[in-house]
Design an enzyme around this catalytic site. Structure first.
Site, PDB file in Angstrom:
ATOM      1  CG  ASP A   1      -1.694   1.196   1.506  1.00  0.00           C
ATOM      2  OD1 ASP A   1      -1.851   1.999   0.567  1.00  0.00           O
ATOM      3  OD2 ASP A   1      -2.176   1.352   2.644  1.00  0.00           O
TER       4      ASP A   1
ATOM      5  CG  ASP B   1      -1.099   1.559  -3.681  1.00  0.00           C
ATOM      6  OD1 ASP B   1       0.047   1.133  -3.924  1.00  0.00           O
ATOM      7  OD2 ASP B   1      -1.365   2.299  -2.703  1.00  0.00           O
TER       8      ASP B   1
ATOM      9  CG  ASP C   1      -5.455   3.954   0.219  1.00  0.00           C
ATOM     10  OD1 ASP C   1      -4.833   2.879   0.372  1.00  0.00           O
ATOM     11  OD2 ASP C   1      -6.067   4.230  -0.831  1.00  0.00           O
TER      12      ASP C   1
ATOM     13  CD  GLU D   1     -11.808 -20.268  -9.868  1.00  0.00           C
ATOM     14  OE1 GLU D   1     -11.754 -20.421  -8.647  1.00  0.00           O
ATOM     15  OE2 GLU D   1     -12.647 -19.516 -10.413  1.00  0.00           O
TER      16      GLU D   1
ATOM     17  CG  HIS E   1      -7.951 -15.087  -4.686  1.00  0.00           C
ATOM     18  ND1 HIS E   1      -7.578 -15.822  -5.789  1.00  0.00           N
ATOM     19  CD2 HIS E   1      -9.256 -14.784  -4.869  1.00  0.00           C
ATOM     20  CE1 HIS E   1      -8.599 -15.946  -6.595  1.00  0.00           C
ATOM     21  NE2 HIS E   1      -9.637 -15.324  -6.074  1.00  0.00           N
ATOM     22  CG  ASP E   2     -10.811 -18.183  -4.240  1.00  0.00           C
ATOM     23  OD1 ASP E   2     -11.078 -17.056  -3.798  1.00  0.00           O
ATOM     24  OD2 ASP E   2     -10.985 -18.506  -5.431  1.00  0.00           O
TER      25      ASP E   2
ATOM     26  CG  ASP F   1     -13.842 -15.775 -11.382  1.00  0.00           C
ATOM     27  OD1 ASP F   1     -13.019 -15.935 -10.476  1.00  0.00           O
ATOM     28  OD2 ASP F   1     -15.063 -15.671 -11.189  1.00  0.00           O
TER      29      ASP F   1
ATOM     30  CG  ASN G   1      -2.435   5.394  -1.732  1.00  0.00           C
ATOM     31  OD1 ASN G   1      -2.540   4.369  -1.046  1.00  0.00           O
ATOM     32  ND2 ASN G   1      -3.397   5.825  -2.517  1.00  0.00           N
TER      33      ASN G   1
HETATM   34  C1  GLC Z   1     -13.614 -17.523  -8.253  1.00  0.00           C
HETATM   35  C2  GLC Z   1     -12.715 -16.547  -7.544  1.00  0.00           C
HETATM   36  C3  GLC Z   1     -13.336 -16.205  -6.230  1.00  0.00           C
HETATM   37  C4  GLC Z   1     -14.673 -15.560  -6.498  1.00  0.00           C
HETATM   38  C5  GLC Z   1     -15.566 -16.445  -7.360  1.00  0.00           C
HETATM   39  C6  GLC Z   1     -16.724 -15.682  -7.924  1.00  0.00           C
HETATM   40  O1  GLC Z   1     -13.709 -18.725  -7.575  1.00  0.00           O
HETATM   41  O2  GLC Z   1     -11.425 -17.090  -7.421  1.00  0.00           O
HETATM   42  O3  GLC Z   1     -12.515 -15.378  -5.457  1.00  0.00           O
HETATM   43  O4  GLC Z   1     -15.316 -15.306  -5.293  1.00  0.00           O
HETATM   44  O5  GLC Z   1     -14.873 -16.956  -8.457  1.00  0.00           O
HETATM   45  O6  GLC Z   1     -16.276 -14.755  -8.863  1.00  0.00           O
END
Ligand code: GLC
Length: 561
Positions: A21, A29, A25, A258, A331-332, A203, A23
């Site tokens: 981050d 970013d 906040d 994905e 990230h999931d 996605d 800046n």
């Molecule tokens: C995918 C993304 C996840 C998101 C979902 C709906 O699984 O990785 O983070 O919540 O799709 O878009």
């Protein structure tokens, strides 16, 4: 012209909210990311996948997009993005954008137009149906459930109609059967490709084609209701080929989809090179080896055989036909080193390096999630307020609504929470781990950042980052690690993972102890004169034929022709 650069790629994933981050906040970013590009490059990555940077009201933190051609203000401007792209390319880092087009945000102008009038042409951009009346009560058009819990239909105010949302109710599913929708998607892809991006991560791509007419799913399991009518739907392959023809194939681009519970047959077709659909998909089956029924909030005893089946099946299925990916975190998911019955207090270094060795030398492109390269662990969330992910709250509400005691529900949510991966990156031991200069981060820090951070890792003689550097350099410089055929050993063993990769007479052997106790293992005879390329303890030798692997010990051997 397709150069197939992706086959040799090492991808590093950034979740922009939480990387750096600049800046101050509270939100990560683009400027912050730019300041870390050398760090990523030196690790050995050759590409970066950015979780969505587009304009979004953040109901699902970037995965609900309200303008596919705009960078969200909190991350920076389009000019900042162009600078980022340029700075990446200067360092030979390819740029992979997230592309979330199964659904748009309900703040997207298309959705707003669709809602503004029943005659709007944008109505047919979405999946809108009349509800059903039963005994005077209005019910959703079908019994499908959202993968984020609850009905997959949301009622349109003051009408008898509903729109479909397979995820949050603020993520309305697009109607891919409308050619205008597909053309919009083609235009968006071309917009970014013309800017110079190198590829996309699609996605939940394989839920975009639905079976019509939409009908009730009579299956037994409530949490799967509808899946058989939207997973790997009837036009999925055709639609992917169309995106290829009209956009992707005009550029030297790479795609990774994905996938959402694809059947093995469909998975093969998606990546079969001659089909020209996707270059790769993600496979997550091995990550269900510590949960029950594929439900990430229900813990079960870790099953290494299940992990191996999930990890190797796509490597064997796709080799020679298409390409593959190798994933431990994103990230999931919770942090890998905090899973699989690993005691991180005792074995964080050994297990982090073992996991990476066994996974990334397989057949496919390594995907490294930010922080994984320093062995970041799960957070110690103390109460629901500390969890920002809406899914954590949906699941908690669902569990407690069914009379589960609150503390048990919380423990289950914490077990599978996506929030673990979303806390700010830990750079050093200063305030907020150097993520910023003291502003309250959007998501609370993992309190262990004084112990686990980049600076401390790099200063240590047991640096996970430096181990990754060596590992990734093996991956890049040994054709066997890229192209080689995979042969699995110790298939039925519950503690050992072992396999060879062979290409043009050169062979690698990868072996690891996936347990906290020493295990004896008899190496295959052909490794007797092998050279040890990498090991996470020291003193590994193949010469005696039988080795005692220490807890989470891993080694990589090479036999030259
Ligand atoms: C995918 C993304 C996840 C998101 C979902 C709906 O699984 O990785 O983070 O919540 O799709 O878009």
């Amino acid at each position: 012209m397709k150069t197939e650069w992706y086959k040799k790629a090492i991808v590093y994933q950034i979740y922009p909210f939480s990387y750096c981050d600049a800046n101050n906040d509270g939100w990560g970013d683009i400027e912050g990311i730019i300041s870390k590009l050398d760090y990523i490059r030196e690790l050995g990555a050759t590409a970066i996948w950015f979780s969505p940077l587009y304009q979004s009201p953040d109901k699902d933190y970037g995965y609900d997009i309200s303008d596919y051609r705009a960078i969200d203000e909190k991350f920076g401007s389009m000019a900042d993005f162009e600078r980022l792209l340029n700075e990446c390319h200067k360092r030979d880092l390819k740029v992979i954008m997230d592309m979330v087009v199964n659904h748009t945000s309900t703040d997207h102008p298309w959705f707003k137009a669709a809602m503004s009038s029943p005659d709007s042409p944008y109505r047919d951009y979405y999946i809108i149906r009349k509800g059903r009346r039963k005994r005077g009560k209005l019910l959703p058009p079908t019994n499908w459930v959202s993968s984020f819990t609850g009905s997959a239909w949301a009622r349109i105010e003051n009408t008898d109609e509903y729109y479909l949302h397979l995820f949050c109710k603020e993520q309305a599913d697009l109607n891919w059967d409308n050619p205008r929708v597909r053309q919009e998607i083609v235009d968006i892809l071309n917009f970014w490709l013309e800017k110079g991006v190198d590829g996309f991560r699609f996605d939940v791509f394989n839920v975009s084609s639905k079976v019509h007419p939409l009908k009730d799913d009579k299956g037994l399991f409530n949490f799967l209701k509808g899946e058989k009518y939207f997973v790997d739907g009837p036009h999925m392959h055709e639609y992917l080929r169309e995106l290829n023809e009209k956009a992707l194939s005009h550029f030297d681009s790479y795609t990774v989809g994905e996938s959402y519970h694809p059947s093995p047959e469909n998975a093969r077709e998606y990546v079969r090179a001659e089909n020209r659909e996707l270059d790769t998909i993600f496979n997550f089956a091995h990550l269900d080896a510590d949960n029950a029924l594929g439900l990430k909030f229900i813990p079960k005893r870790f099953d290494l055989k299940q992990f191996k089946r999930g990890l190797f099946a796509p490597q064997l299925a796709h080799h020679g036909e298409g390409w593959n990916t190798l994933v431990l975190e994103n990230h999931d998911t919770p942090r890998s080193v905090s899973r699989f019955s690993i005691n991180t207090r005792k074995f964080r270094y050994e297990a982090s390096t073992m996991l990476a060795t066994l996974t990334f030398l397989g057949f496919g492109i390594p995907f490294i999630y930010m922080g994984q390269e320093i062995g970041m662990t799960n957070s110690r969330f103390r109460h629901m307020d500390e969890l920002k992910d809406p899914v954590s709250h949906f699941v908690y509400d669902l569990l407690t609504a069914h009379f589960m005691p609150k503390n048990l529900a919380f423990r289950m949510v914490r077990f599978g929470a996506r929030d673990h991966a979303r806390v700010p990156m830990q750079w050093d031991d200063s305030t907020n781990a150097g993520f910023n200069h003291g502003a309250k981060p959007w998501q609370c820090m993992n309190p262990n950042y004084r112990e686990i951070n980049v600076k401390k890792d790099l200063d240590s003689d047991r640096s996970i980052y430096r181990y990754y550097q060596k590992l990734l350099s093996i991956k890049k410089n040994h054709p066997a690690a890229i192209y080689g055929r995979v042969d699995e050993y110790a298939h039925d063993d519950r503690r050992i993972v072992a396999y060879s990769r062979e290409y043009e007479g050169n062979r690698l052997f990868v072996v690891g102890n996936f347990s906290k106790r020493p295990v004896q293992y008899r190496l295959p005879g052909w490794t007797k004169y092998a050279e040890t390329l990498l090991e996470n303890y020291g003193g590994f030798s193949a010469e005696s034929g039988t080795v005692t692997l220490r807890p989470y010990e891993a080694a990589v051997l090479e036999v030259k022709r």
